[in-house]
Design an enzyme around this catalytic site. Sequence first.
Site, PDB file in Angstrom:
ATOM      1  N   GLN A 232       0.849  -1.198   0.000  1.00 30.86           N
ATOM      2  CA  GLN A 232       0.000   0.000   0.000  1.00 30.86           C
ATOM      3  C   GLN A 232       0.881   1.243   0.000  1.00 30.86           C
ATOM      4  O   GLN A 232       0.388   2.359  -0.053  1.00 30.86           O
ATOM      5  CB  GLN A 232      -0.870   0.018   1.256  1.00 30.86           C
ATOM      6  N   ASN A 233       2.186   1.024   0.111  1.00 28.80           N
ATOM      7  CA  ASN A 233       3.091   2.175   0.207  1.00 28.80           C
ATOM      8  C   ASN A 233       3.326   2.804  -1.158  1.00 28.80           C
ATOM      9  O   ASN A 233       3.312   2.133  -2.186  1.00 28.80           O
ATOM     10  CB  ASN A 233       4.426   1.757   0.817  1.00 28.80           C
TER      11      ASN A 233
ATOM     12  N   HIS B   2      -1.510   1.416  -4.312  1.00 29.84           N
ATOM     13  CA  HIS B   2      -1.922   2.820  -4.161  1.00 29.84           C
ATOM     14  C   HIS B   2      -1.077   3.793  -4.978  1.00 29.84           C
ATOM     15  O   HIS B   2      -1.118   4.992  -4.739  1.00 29.84           O
ATOM     16  CB  HIS B   2      -1.902   3.216  -2.675  1.00 29.84           C
TER      17      HIS B   2
ATOM     18  N   CYS C 252       0.312  20.319 -16.795  1.00 33.78           N
ATOM     19  CA  CYS C 252       0.649  19.406 -17.889  1.00 33.78           C
ATOM     20  C   CYS C 252       1.318  20.170 -19.025  1.00 33.78           C
ATOM     21  O   CYS C 252       0.837  21.233 -19.430  1.00 33.78           O
ATOM     22  CB  CYS C 252      -0.631  18.744 -18.377  1.00 33.78           C
TER      23      CYS C 252
ATOM     24  N   GLY D  27       3.126  -4.089   8.874  1.00 35.94           N
ATOM     25  CA  GLY D  27       3.100  -2.627   8.797  1.00 35.94           C
ATOM     26  C   GLY D  27       1.798  -2.037   8.322  1.00 35.94           C
ATOM     27  O   GLY D  27       1.759  -0.879   7.930  1.00 35.94           O
TER      28      GLY D  27
ATOM     29  N   SER E 118      -2.310  -1.173   9.203  1.00 36.40           N
ATOM     30  CA  SER E 118      -3.302  -1.092  10.276  1.00 36.40           C
ATOM     31  C   SER E 118      -4.534  -1.930   9.943  1.00 36.40           C
ATOM     32  O   SER E 118      -5.392  -2.135  10.798  1.00 36.40           O
ATOM     33  CB  SER E 118      -3.710   0.362  10.498  1.00 36.40           C
TER      34      SER E 118
ATOM     35  N   ASN F 172       3.670  -6.791  13.500  1.00 37.06           N
ATOM     36  CA  ASN F 172       3.204  -5.432  13.781  1.00 37.06           C
ATOM     37  C   ASN F 172       3.365  -5.196  15.285  1.00 37.06           C
ATOM     38  O   ASN F 172       3.043  -6.079  16.076  1.00 37.06           O
ATOM     39  CB  ASN F 172       1.707  -5.309  13.384  1.00 37.06           C
TER      40      ASN F 172
ATOM     41  N   ALA G  15       9.086  -4.310  12.018  1.00 41.23           N
ATOM     42  CA  ALA G  15       9.440  -5.108  10.838  1.00 41.23           C
ATOM     43  C   ALA G  15      10.958  -5.195  10.644  1.00 41.23           C
ATOM     44  O   ALA G  15      11.474  -6.245  10.241  1.00 41.23           O
ATOM     45  CB  ALA G  15       8.794  -4.487   9.602  1.00 41.23           C
TER      46      ALA G  15
HETATM   47  P1  NAD Z   1      -1.300   3.027   8.663  1.00 40.46           P
HETATM   48  O1  NAD Z   1      -0.590   4.313   8.867  1.00 40.46           O
HETATM   49  O2  NAD Z   1      -2.777   3.004   8.720  1.00 40.46           O
HETATM   50  O3  NAD Z   1      -0.812   1.959   9.748  1.00 40.46           O
HETATM   51  C1  NAD Z   1       0.535   1.684  10.011  1.00 40.46           C
HETATM   52  C2  NAD Z   1       0.625   0.354  10.727  1.00 40.46           C
HETATM   53  O4  NAD Z   1       2.007   0.041  10.848  1.00 40.46           O
HETATM   54  C3  NAD Z   1       0.027   0.344  12.132  1.00 40.46           C
HETATM   55  O5  NAD Z   1      -0.729  -0.841  12.310  1.00 40.46           O
HETATM   56  C4  NAD Z   1       1.270   0.316  13.034  1.00 40.46           C
HETATM   57  O6  NAD Z   1       1.052  -0.373  14.252  1.00 40.46           O
HETATM   58  C5  NAD Z   1       2.256  -0.418  12.165  1.00 40.46           C
HETATM   59  N1  NAD Z   1       3.664  -0.152  12.460  1.00 40.46           N
HETATM   60  C6  NAD Z   1       4.218   0.961  13.023  1.00 40.46           C
HETATM   61  N2  NAD Z   1       5.554   0.807  13.124  1.00 40.46           N
HETATM   62  C7  NAD Z   1       5.853  -0.417  12.613  1.00 40.46           C
HETATM   63  C8  NAD Z   1       7.053  -1.134  12.437  1.00 40.46           C
HETATM   64  N3  NAD Z   1       8.240  -0.633  12.819  1.00 40.46           N
HETATM   65  N4  NAD Z   1       7.005  -2.381  11.884  1.00 40.46           N
HETATM   66  C9  NAD Z   1       5.807  -2.915  11.504  1.00 40.46           C
HETATM   67  N5  NAD Z   1       4.634  -2.261  11.652  1.00 40.46           N
HETATM   68  C10 NAD Z   1       4.651  -1.039  12.196  1.00 40.46           C
HETATM   69  O7  NAD Z   1      -0.779   2.426   7.293  1.00 40.46           O
HETATM   70  P2  NAD Z   1      -1.489   1.592   6.145  1.00 40.46           P
HETATM   71  O8  NAD Z   1      -2.214   0.426   6.729  1.00 40.46           O
HETATM   72  O9  NAD Z   1      -0.443   1.348   5.133  1.00 40.46           O
HETATM   73  O10 NAD Z   1      -2.620   2.546   5.521  1.00 40.46           O
HETATM   74  C11 NAD Z   1      -2.488   3.911   5.319  1.00 40.46           C
HETATM   75  C12 NAD Z   1      -2.444   4.405   3.894  1.00 40.46           C
HETATM   76  O11 NAD Z   1      -1.413   5.352   3.923  1.00 40.46           O
HETATM   77  C13 NAD Z   1      -2.067   3.503   2.788  1.00 40.46           C
HETATM   78  O12 NAD Z   1      -2.990   3.708   1.791  1.00 40.46           O
HETATM   79  C14 NAD Z   1      -0.699   3.991   2.258  1.00 40.46           C
HETATM   80  O13 NAD Z   1      -0.753   4.172   0.858  1.00 40.46           O
HETATM   81  C15 NAD Z   1      -0.539   5.340   2.839  1.00 40.46           C
HETATM   82  N6  NAD Z   1       0.793   5.698   3.383  1.00 40.46           N
HETATM   83  C16 NAD Z   1       1.937   5.303   2.766  1.00 40.46           C
HETATM   84  C17 NAD Z   1       3.168   5.637   3.294  1.00 40.46           C
HETATM   85  C18 NAD Z   1       4.411   5.178   2.589  1.00 40.46           C
HETATM   86  O14 NAD Z   1       4.401   4.991   1.381  1.00 40.46           O
HETATM   87  N7  NAD Z   1       5.495   4.970   3.321  1.00 40.46           N
HETATM   88  C19 NAD Z   1       3.248   6.355   4.467  1.00 40.46           C
HETATM   89  C20 NAD Z   1       2.061   6.770   5.089  1.00 40.46           C
HETATM   90  C21 NAD Z   1       0.842   6.404   4.521  1.00 40.46           C
HETATM   91 ZN    ZN Z   2      -2.694  17.034 -19.913  1.00 39.05          ZN
END
Ligand code: NAD
Ligand code: ZN
Length: 241
Positions: A102-103, A120, A148, A188, A190, A214, A232
């Site tokens: 999802q990152n 995403h 653009c 990682g 939620s 987690n 992680a």
């Molecule tokens: P979230 O922010 O909702 O949840 C993060 C989860 O990670 C929590 O359950 C937390 O307990 C856990 N966590 C915290 N530290 C950790 C660690 N060291 N090791 C393992 N787990 C750990 O994130 P989500 O579920 O990915 O959903 C949020 C949305 O936000 C997604 O759609 C994503 O695209 C976006 N997002 C992406 C980034 C990124 O690309 N790095 C950053 C923030 C949000």
């Molecule tokens: Zn355009």
Amino acid sequence: MDAELKERARGEIIKARGLVALTGAGISAESGVPTFRGREGLWRSYSPEELATPEAFARNPTLIWEWYQWRRSLIDKVSPNAGHRALAHLEEVAADFILITQNVDGLHQLAGSRNVLELHGNIWRSRCTGCGRIEEGRKVDIKIPPRCQECNQLLRPAVVWFGESLNTIFLDRAIQASRECDLMLVTGTSGVVQPAASLPFMAKEAGAVIIEVNPDLTPITPIADLSLRGGAAQILPEICG
Ligand code: NAD
Ligand code: ZN
């Protein structure tokens, strides 16, 4: 942390033929990228839920681009951590492996993962709101809001915002992989952002072993066969090697 639990997780991972890793913001937290729901999720006084929406962009594209530029500049400075690297290593040794993330930060690819499904999108990609043209590039200092080059309409980050649909081809591939795998390693996330949060439930229903890494409990915890509480970057290298 219980050494026996980690040993069992390791055993299940070695045994599995079809592996899916599902990751969320938490895997990048130890690289220094704030999660959305963690304490550092706020930017200025806004929560991500107020900013990552098509309505917020329509209201104030400059504000949303300022937030993305801040996130891009953060992501530009960080590196993959041992958790990302452990999943890249797992891909090397597993018979069949797909990483569903999802990152949007691209850190999995930087760590060496190749079979990555970015559900995403990616923060370094923009899309024209007029003609749909995609622009790629690791650019931190751009004039905002960018426009653009072809049609002069506003560009937007090519990421999926709250309330928007996912690319159906990616989602179908993720669902298929989840239904066909022997083991899903969930870390990682939620487990509250849909439809990604449903993938572990589909895998479980189809008979896969679910391992969660987690520090906190999540809605996925009750269906996890093994639940490892911790970060992680520490735990993944111990169970994926
Ligand atoms: P979230 O922010 O909702 O949840 C993060 C989860 O990670 C929590 O359950 C937390 O307990 C856990 N966590 C915290 N530290 C950790 C660690 N060291 N090791 C393992 N787990 C750990 O994130 P989500 O579920 O990915 O959903 C949020 C949305 O936000 C997604 O759609 C994503 O695209 C976006 N997002 C992406 C980034 C990124 O690309 N790095 C950053 C923030 C949000
Ligand atoms: Zn355009």
